[in-house]
Design an enzyme around this catalytic site. Structure first.
Site, PDB file in Angstrom:
ATOM      1  N   GLU A  77      -6.551  -6.547  10.513  1.00  0.00           N
ATOM      2  CA  GLU A  77      -6.085  -7.555   9.563  1.00  0.00           C
ATOM      3  C   GLU A  77      -6.564  -8.933  10.000  1.00  0.00           C
ATOM      4  O   GLU A  77      -7.013  -9.123  11.129  1.00  0.00           O
ATOM      5  CB  GLU A  77      -4.558  -7.526   9.505  1.00  0.00           C
ATOM      6  CG  GLU A  77      -4.045  -6.265   8.818  1.00  0.00           C
ATOM      7  CD  GLU A  77      -2.540  -6.147   8.900  1.00  0.00           C
ATOM      8  OE1 GLU A  77      -1.871  -7.185   8.690  1.00  0.00           O
ATOM      9  OE2 GLU A  77      -2.050  -5.053   9.187  1.00  0.00           O
ATOM     10  N   ASP A  84       2.926  -3.231  17.555  1.00  0.00           N
ATOM     11  CA  ASP A  84       3.035  -2.191  16.530  1.00  0.00           C
ATOM     12  C   ASP A  84       3.209  -0.808  17.178  1.00  0.00           C
ATOM     13  O   ASP A  84       4.094  -0.037  16.785  1.00  0.00           O
ATOM     14  CB  ASP A  84       1.785  -2.226  15.642  1.00  0.00           C
ATOM     15  CG  ASP A  84       1.740  -1.066  14.669  1.00  0.00           C
ATOM     16  OD1 ASP A  84       2.534  -1.082  13.713  1.00  0.00           O
ATOM     17  OD2 ASP A  84       0.947  -0.128  14.880  1.00  0.00           O
ATOM     18  N   LYS A 137       6.733   1.974  17.361  1.00  0.00           N
ATOM     19  CA  LYS A 137       6.714   3.414  17.083  1.00  0.00           C
ATOM     20  C   LYS A 137       7.256   4.208  18.273  1.00  0.00           C
ATOM     21  O   LYS A 137       8.007   5.169  18.095  1.00  0.00           O
ATOM     22  CB  LYS A 137       5.295   3.848  16.729  1.00  0.00           C
ATOM     23  CG  LYS A 137       4.815   3.198  15.425  1.00  0.00           C
ATOM     24  CD  LYS A 137       3.322   3.314  15.238  1.00  0.00           C
ATOM     25  CE  LYS A 137       2.884   2.559  13.980  1.00  0.00           C
ATOM     26  NZ  LYS A 137       1.419   2.434  13.892  1.00  0.00           N
ATOM     27  N   ALA A 187       0.818  -1.214   0.000  1.00  0.00           N
ATOM     28  CA  ALA A 187       0.000   0.000   0.000  1.00  0.00           C
ATOM     29  C   ALA A 187       0.853   1.267   0.000  1.00  0.00           C
ATOM     30  O   ALA A 187       0.584   2.211  -0.745  1.00  0.00           O
ATOM     31  CB  ALA A 187      -0.938  -0.007   1.209  1.00  0.00           C
TER      32      ALA A 187
END
Lengths: 187, 315
Positions: free
Chosen positions: B190, B201, B205, B10
């Protein structure tokens, strides 16, 4: 010594649960000796001064100087200190319960009832800087399934991390998930 | 700038699509098996059309990308943990060749930050990685503008999937499993949502942000991470009784990284709803700054990549 002072000096301080930190906001007239006059009733009534923030540069619209005093005392002596201050002619702006130390909300998730909830609470209250204000339990699946509890703790100023550590330890021991408040920052 | 783009998911595709609009040219584009290389400008639509039809992206080998005359390598291959390969080697190769690198891949920046900076120090090129944190939201550049030394902490919501699930649970009184299934139907989560809901995730970050604040020293294993899988609907109800809600909040300071479900004021800045992300940058001299917006998505993340490209000096 005022009548009030004598009265509260009769017995030694009742220290049930130890001392607690409080913040009192005052307004002083800008005259020599004013600050000292303010501090005497605190000391004479069993209060232990922690810090004084004297905002000399920040005059109120009425020409007074705001002062923030942090002190420590047994909880049942605090009212006496505030009264003695007022008795001495000091302008007490804020000494409400909502200014006493900090309040902390924490949620526990797990087999709270099966793992002896009252034991969990007494461990948390065993931390001298925290006391349970209220508890709300939600057990939609029944008492022997996973439930959630929200604990509201009153915590001495600057001791939130300490109190949270006690909560984490007991949660770890009993396999609870802890949802902590976000301290720091203006969330 | 002449861009060589690795990764045609993407983000990589959107960078290729939008590069022209931002005044840049794509000279190479590769997925894991094929590449299309053209120093006079890749026909992006044709290459992606061919991939969509089930054919190869182009006739070149992905390794040929490095032989192209490019200025900036855009590393947009999937994030991998641990050694962060093959992303790390891609960055290493480009820096060794004295080219710039812009990363959308979190792996190398979270897991091997000091090595990246050491390679950069020996290169004429430099690295940027705005797209790795918070998609379209300018986080790294805001910290850079404030200067990292004057930033004391960064907190916030940097996973849209987890935030969507918690928002729906609170609004509908539903349990985690129900809302997760709904999120998967909507394409918000997902098929395998593990890294989103277990906090990994978001942790990557915040590890990156801790590295920016401290000039390195952190990797994923240094982060204290708790997910939202064990947060029942009843916990959100209890939080609401008191004007609060629960969000998956990350915190990065110079002391460490922490991600977990936290109580925040229901109407506070950090209680963003749906898939929205927010970061609160706490500064020494200017209070807190809040940046909020879309934290994921191809075009959104591509804008962060292209902003980075625009900030690079010419080689």
């Amino acid at each position: 010594m005022s009548e009030l002072d004598e009265e509260s000096d009769d017995e030694p301080a009742e220290t049930d649960g130890g001392v607690r930190a409080y913040t009192v906001r005052l307004e002083l007239v800008d005259e020599p000796g004013e600050l000292l006059r303010t501090l005497e009733p605190i000391a004479n009534n069993g209060g232990n001064l922690l810090s004084i923030h004297h905002e000399r540069g920040n005059i109120t619209p009425r020409g007074h100087i705001p002062v923030e005093v942090d002190l420590e005392c047994p909880p049942d002596r605090f009212e006496g200190i505030v009264e003695a201050l007022r008795e001495a002619g000091v302008n007490v702006i804020q000494a409400g319960a909502d200014r006493y130390g900090e309040e902390l909300n924490v949620i526990l998730v797990g087999h709270l009832v099966e793992s002896d909830l009252s034991d969990t609470l007494s461990v948390i209250e065993g931390n001298t800087h925290a006391s349970l204000v209220d508890l709300s339990l939600a057990a939609p699946e029944g008492m022997d399934a996973v439930s959630s509890a929200r604990l509201r703790l009153a915590v001495d100023t600057g001791r939130a991390e300490d109190a949270l550590e006690t909560v984490r330890e007991i949660a770890d021991e009993k396999d609870f998930c802890v949802v902590e408040p976000l301290l720091g920052g203006d969330a | 700038m002449r861009l060589a783009i690795l990764g045609a998911g993407a983000v990589g595709r959107s960078v290729a699509d939008l590069a022209g609009e931002y005044g840049h040219e794509v000279v190479a584009l590769a997925d894991s098996s094929h590449a299309v290389v053209d120093e006079s400008g890749v026909a992006v639509a044709d290459a992606l059309g061919s991939k969509d039809a089930g054919d190869a992206l182009g006739s070149s080998d992905p390794a040929d990308v490095f032989e192209t005359d490019y200025d900036v390598l855009v590393e947009a291959t999937p994030t991998t943990l641990g050694d962060a390969e093959p992303g790390f080697s891609h960055v290493e190769r480009a820096l060794t060749d004295d080219r710039h690198v812009v990363l959308a891949n979190k792996g190398p920046v979270a897991e091997r930050y000091e090595e990246l900076r050491a390679l950069e120090a020996d290169s004429a090129g430099s690295i940027r990685f705005e797209a790795t944190v918070g998609g379209a939201i300018p986080v790294c550049s805001t910290i850079e503008d404030c200067t990292p030394q004057s930033v004391t902490a960064v907190r916030g919501v940097l996973n849209g999937t987890a935030n969507f699930i918690l928002t729906r649970m609170a609004a509908e009184g539903l349990d985690y499993e129900h809302v997760l299934a709904e999120a998967q139907d909507l394409g918000v989560a997902e098929a395998d949502p593990t890294f989103d809901v277990d906090g990994t995730d978001a942790a990557l970050k915040f590890v990156i942000l801790a590295n920016v604040l401290s000039e390195g020293g952190f990797s994923l294993e240094d982060a204290e991470v708790t997910g939202i899988q064990n947060v029942p609907g009843s916990a959100l109800d209890l939080a609401a009784e008191d004007g609060r809600t629960i969000r998956l909040i990350g915190e990065a300071t110079r002391e460490g990284v922490r991600v977990g479900p936290r109580l925040v004021p229901e109407n506070g800045a950090l209680a963003v709803t749906g898939t929205r992300n927010i970061v609160q940058i706490e500064t020494k001299n200017a209070g807190s700054l809040h940046n909020s917006g879309r934290g994921a998505g191809g075009p959104e993340t591509a804008t962060a990549v292209l902003s980075d490209v625009g900030r690079l000096p010419s080689l």
